[in-house]
Design an enzyme around this catalytic site. Structure first.
Site, short mmCIF file in Angstrom:
data_model
loop_
_atom_site.label_atom_id
_atom_site.label_comp_id
_atom_site.label_asym_id
_atom_site.label_seq_id
_atom_site.Cartn_x
_atom_site.Cartn_y
_atom_site.Cartn_z
N SER A 14 0.48 10.59 -0.22
CA SER A 14 1.56 11.15 -0.85
C SER A 14 1.61 10.56 -1.76
O SER A 14 1.89 11.62 -3.60
CB SER A 14 2.34 11.41 -0.27
OG SER A 14 3.33 10.07 0.18
N TYR A 155 6.30 -9.27 4.06
CA TYR A 155 5.11 -8.53 3.02
C TYR A 155 3.96 -9.35 3.31
O TYR A 155 2.54 -9.17 3.49
CB TYR A 155 5.53 -8.04 1.60
CG TYR A 155 4.11 -7.36 0.51
CD1 TYR A 155 4.52 -6.59 1.28
CD2 TYR A 155 3.33 -8.36 0.13
CE1 TYR A 155 3.42 -5.08 0.36
CE2 TYR A 155 2.85 -7.09 -1.68
CZ TYR A 155 2.75 -5.62 -0.85
OH TYR A 155 1.85 -4.90 -1.15
N ALA A 157 2.77 -11.99 4.84
CA ALA A 157 2.66 -12.78 6.17
C ALA A 157 1.94 -11.24 7.22
O ALA A 157 0.17 -11.20 7.21
CB ALA A 157 3.57 -12.91 6.89
N LYS A 159 0.42 -8.65 4.45
CA LYS A 159 -1.34 -8.61 4.26
C LYS A 159 -2.17 -9.80 4.36
O LYS A 159 -3.33 -9.41 4.76
CB LYS A 159 -0.68 -8.57 2.53
CG LYS A 159 0.47 -7.36 2.36
CD LYS A 159 -0.71 -6.13 2.62
CE LYS A 159 -0.28 -4.89 2.27
NZ LYS A 159 -0.10 -3.40 2.61
#
Ligand code: NDP
Length: 247
Positions: A14, A155, A157, A159
C-alpha cells in the site's frame, strides 16, 4: 521483461517500496494483489497508480503475522486466479530502541511481522508454486541486516534472519523451478524513514558513495529483475540497492 499472465502478491504494497513494486510488476503485465494491514485508502491509491500505468490488480487486507489470515488470503488467490507466481515479502515495521530499553513486545512485533510473516507467506505460496513448478519469491531485507545498527537489534535480527531463510528456501525449492532471492535496500525515502531529522539524513548521505538516498523505484527495479525471466538463473542471492553504503 514480461509478467504477462502471472499472478503477483506484494505484502505491504500500500505504501513506500511495496507500492513502487506493485506498480512496476503490474506494468510488466502481472495481475497484482496489493496487501495491506491497516490503511485501505493507501492501498486504493496504489491501485489507482496501477490502473494509470495500464495494469491490473486488487487490494487484499491481511496481517502477515497472523497465520490464519495469511493462509485464507493465499487460498483465495489460488481459487480466484488458479495460480500465484510471484511473492514479494515486503511488509515490515520498526520498533527502535537501545537494547537496555527495548521491551519484549518491541522484539516480538518486529520479528513476527518482518521474519515470521515472510515464512508464513512463503510457506502458503509455495504450495501453489510447487504444483505449478514455477515461482519467484523475493524477500525485502535491509542493509541493517548486514551492517547492524545501534537501536535496531530487533529489526537487524529479523532482516539478517530473512537472509538465512532466503538461502535455505532457495535450496529447498530449486528442484521445482522456484527461485528465492532477497533485495537489501539501503536508506530509501518512504514513511519508514520520514521521521529521520535533516541532520541525520545529512549524516547518512555522507556515508553513501552515490551521495543520495534511494527511491522506492530503485528497489522496484531490482525486484522486477529477479521476478522476470532475465533473473531465471539467479537464486539464493541478495541484491544490495544502497548507493554503495555497504559493499
Ligand atoms: P512503509 O512503512 O512505507 O510501508 C510499510 C508497508 O508494510 C505498508 O504497506 C504497511 O501496510 C505494510 N505492513 C506493515 N505491517 C504489516 C502487516 N503486519 N501485515 C501486512 N502489511 C503490513 O515501509 P517501506 O516501504 O519503507 O519498507 C518496505 C520494506 O522495505 C520493509 O520490509 C522495510 O523493512 C524494508 N526496508 C526499507 C528501507 C527504507 O529505507 N525505507 C530500507 C531497508 C529495508 P499499511 O499501509 O496498511 O500500514
Amino acid at each position: 521483461m514480461s509478467l504477462q499472465g502471472k499472478t503477483v502478491l506484494v505484502t505491504g504494497g500500500s505504501r513506500g517500496i511495496g507500492r513502487a513494486v506493485c506498480v512496476r510488476l503490474a506494468r510488466m503485465g502481472g495481475h497484482v494483489y496489493c496487501n495491506y494491514v491497516s490503511n485501505p485508502a493507501a492501498a486504493e491509491e496504489t491501485l489507482e497508480l496501477i490502473r494509470a500505468a495500464g495494469g491490473n490488480g486488487e487490494a487484499l487486507a491481511f496481517d502477515v503475522a497472523d497465520v490464519d489470515q495469511v493462509q485464507a488470503a493465499i487460498k483465495q488467490i489460488g481459487a480466484d486466479r488458479g495460480s500465484l507466481d510471484v511473492l514479494v515479502n515486503n511488509a515490515g515495521i520498526t520498533r527502535d530502541g537501545l537494547v537496555a530499553r527495548m521491551k519484549e513486545d518491541d522484539w516480538d512485533a518486529v520479528l513476527d511481522t518482518n521474519l515470521k510473516g515472510a515464512f508464513f507467506c512463503a510457506k502458503a505460496a509455495s504450495r501453489l508454486m510447487m504444483k505449478q513448478r514455477w515461482g519467484r519469491i523475493i524477500n525485502v531485507t535491509s542493509v541493517v541486516g548486514f551492517a547492524g545498527n545501534a537501536g535496531q537489534v530487533n529489526y537487524a535480527a529479523a532482516k539478517a534472519g530473512l537472509v538465512g531463510l532466503t538461502k535455505s528456501m532457495a535450496r529447498e525449492f530449486a528442484s521445482r523451478n522456484i527461485t528465492v532471492n532477497g533485495v537489501a535496500p539501503g536508506y530509501i525515502v518512504t514513511d519508514m524513514t520520514s521521521g529521520l531529522s535533516a541532520e541525520i539524513q545529512a549524516k547518512i548521505k555522507g556515508e553513501i558513495p552515490l551521495a543520495e538516498l534511494g527511491s522506492p523505484e530503485d528497489v522496484a527495479g531490482a525486484v522486477a529483475y529477479l521476478a522476470s525471466d532475465d533473473g531465471r538463473y539467479v537464486t539464493g542471492q541478495v541484491l544490495h540497492v544502497n548507493g554503495g553504503m555497504y559493499m
